[in-house]
Scaffold this motif. Structure first.
Motif, PDB file in Angstrom:
ATOM      1  N   ASP A  69      -6.354 -70.713  82.390  1.00  0.00           N
ATOM      2  CA  ASP A  69      -4.657 -70.951  81.444  1.00  0.00           C
ATOM      3  C   ASP A  69      -4.153 -72.244  82.124  1.00  0.00           C
ATOM      4  O   ASP A  69      -5.250 -72.706  83.069  1.00  0.00           O
ATOM      5  N   ALA A  70      -3.151 -72.485  81.706  1.00  0.00           N
ATOM      6  CA  ALA A  70      -2.625 -74.082  82.227  1.00  0.00           C
ATOM      7  C   ALA A  70      -1.990 -73.753  83.044  1.00  0.00           C
ATOM      8  O   ALA A  70      -2.723 -74.471  84.711  1.00  0.00           O
ATOM      9  N   VAL A  71      -1.695 -72.698  84.169  1.00  0.00           N
ATOM     10  CA  VAL A  71      -1.122 -72.862  85.497  1.00  0.00           C
ATOM     11  C   VAL A  71      -0.788 -71.030  85.810  1.00  0.00           C
ATOM     12  O   VAL A  71      -0.097 -71.010  87.124  1.00  0.00           O
ATOM     13  N   GLY A  72      -1.442 -70.324  85.052  1.00  0.00           N
ATOM     14  CA  GLY A  72      -1.318 -68.915  85.901  1.00  0.00           C
ATOM     15  C   GLY A  72      -0.543 -68.223  85.244  1.00  0.00           C
ATOM     16  O   GLY A  72      -0.315 -66.778  85.693  1.00  0.00           O
ATOM     17  N   LYS A  73       0.587 -68.353  83.777  1.00  0.00           N
ATOM     18  CA  LYS A  73       1.399 -67.719  83.025  1.00  0.00           C
ATOM     19  C   LYS A  73       1.217 -66.856  82.638  1.00  0.00           C
ATOM     20  O   LYS A  73       1.045 -65.908  82.105  1.00  0.00           O
ATOM     21  N   GLN A  74      -0.340 -67.525  81.673  1.00  0.00           N
ATOM     22  CA  GLN A  74      -0.193 -67.433  80.302  1.00  0.00           C
ATOM     23  C   GLN A  74      -1.358 -65.736  80.756  1.00  0.00           C
ATOM     24  O   GLN A  74      -1.189 -64.523  79.650  1.00  0.00           O
ATOM     25  N   THR A  75      -1.595 -66.180  81.144  1.00  0.00           N
ATOM     26  CA  THR A  75      -2.569 -64.812  81.762  1.00  0.00           C
ATOM     27  C   THR A  75      -2.039 -63.275  81.908  1.00  0.00           C
ATOM     28  O   THR A  75      -2.776 -62.702  81.224  1.00  0.00           O
ATOM     29  N   ARG A  76      -0.861 -63.698  82.684  1.00  0.00           N
ATOM     30  CA  ARG A  76       0.286 -62.832  83.114  1.00  0.00           C
ATOM     31  C   ARG A  76       0.197 -61.641  81.730  1.00  0.00           C
ATOM     32  O   ARG A  76       0.282 -60.661  81.787  1.00  0.00           O
ATOM     33  N   TRP A  77       0.375 -62.338  80.001  1.00  0.00           N
ATOM     34  CA  TRP A  77       0.433 -60.928  79.237  1.00  0.00           C
ATOM     35  C   TRP A  77      -0.702 -60.656  78.840  1.00  0.00           C
ATOM     36  O   TRP A  77      -1.066 -59.790  78.588  1.00  0.00           O
ATOM     37  N   LEU A  78      -1.811 -62.094  78.868  1.00  0.00           N
ATOM     38  CA  LEU A  78      -3.357 -61.565  78.286  1.00  0.00           C
ATOM     39  C   LEU A  78      -3.795 -59.912  79.105  1.00  0.00           C
ATOM     40  O   LEU A  78      -4.263 -58.833  78.618  1.00  0.00           O
TER      41      LEU A  78
END
Length: 276
Positions: A234-243
């Motif tokens: 993702d952009a900075v590694g935060k969106q993947t937490r929810w994925l």
């Protein structure tokens, strides 16, 4: 009857032990935010904030607004909250329509203590003359740990706390940018889940599939069917937490995220690869 000092001390200690045991047994475990620092309060000193205890008491008299993306909201949110993403062009218009019909206090929240979206929402609302607003800056993760009965995870409430993804599980699925590129092969699927407005820099163009976080389910199911390892950034590694919640729910075992996302990749300053 003469009672020896040692006997008195023994009885006293016994009473203390019994009292402590009673507290341990009968007092419900509670999440405490007393020791948590809120780094953004100094940056937004004029924005009113609310504690999780106070918000819990006032839930029925509060308009609770989740300002994250719809995708994040669908994964985990506070019970009875409404979703109005701050990135939505009609953010203020929707708030004004709510205020016309509902005079209850409005409380904004996002992910956690370092998430600035809820502060920006309050700041924006105040500038547009919307009164009685505040920010719940502990965020959704802190709230869920404190009040699982008033949170919803993938449609389930109360939230089973053992289903919250902890750091151990998170770390088990993180790869450094170098290792991420090294893992690419014929049995992998590489996916960029950044939103369209975040794709100012493109990497791994020969191998990457593009699917924003809310459009990825089809690719996830295909990877599972074909036995492919998912490599996602993702952009900075935060969106993947929810994925990760969705991937766990789908029963995937072989999936990995690029640590730090695109920004981590750029900071690593890797040499050009055959996939660029």
């Amino acid at each position: 009857m003469v009672i020896q000092i040692g006997e008195v001390a023994s009885r006293f200690i016994g009473l203390i032990c019994i009292s402590l045991m009673s507290v341990i047994i009968f007092t419900p475990l509670a999440f405490s935010a007393d020791d948590i620092q809120f780094p953004l309060r100094e940056k937004y000193p004029k924005i009113p904030t609310i504690s999780h205890q106070e918000l819990y008491r006032q839930l029925d008299s509060t308009v609770l607004v989740d300002v994250r993306s719809k995708y994040e909201f669908d994964i985990l949110h506070i019970k009875n909250a409404i979703n109005i993403s701050i990135s939505n062009a009609g953010f203020i218009t929707r708030l004004m329509k709510i205020r016309e019909k509902d005079l209850r206090a409005i409380v904004f929240y996002c992910n956690g203590i370092t998430c600035v979206k809820s502060y920006k929402a309050s700041d924006k609302a105040i500038k547009f003359g919307i009164k009685d607003v505040s920010t719940f800056d502990l965020g959704i993760l802190g709230w869920t740990k404190a009040h699982p009965d008033a949170a919803v995870l993938l449609g389930e409430s109360p939230v089973p706390l053992d289903k919250l993804i902890d750091n151990k599980l998170r770390q088990a699925h993180l790869l450094t940018p170098d290792d991420f590129v090294g893992a690419i092969g014929k049995n992998t699927m590489v996916i960029d889940i950044r939103e369209h407005f975040q794709r100012d820099v493109i990497i791994l163009t020969k191998i990457t599939r593009v699917a924003s976080s809310d459009k990825i389910l089809g690719l996830v199911k295909k990877a599972k069917k074909d036995g492919l390892t998912l490599l996602i950034y993702d952009a900075v590694g935060k969106q993947t937490r929810w994925l990760q919640y969705l991937l766990e729910k789908e029963g995937l075992l072989e999936y990995y995220f690029m640590e730090g996302g695109l920004q981590g990749y750029l900071k690593a300053d890797l040499p050009p690869s055959e996939y660029d």
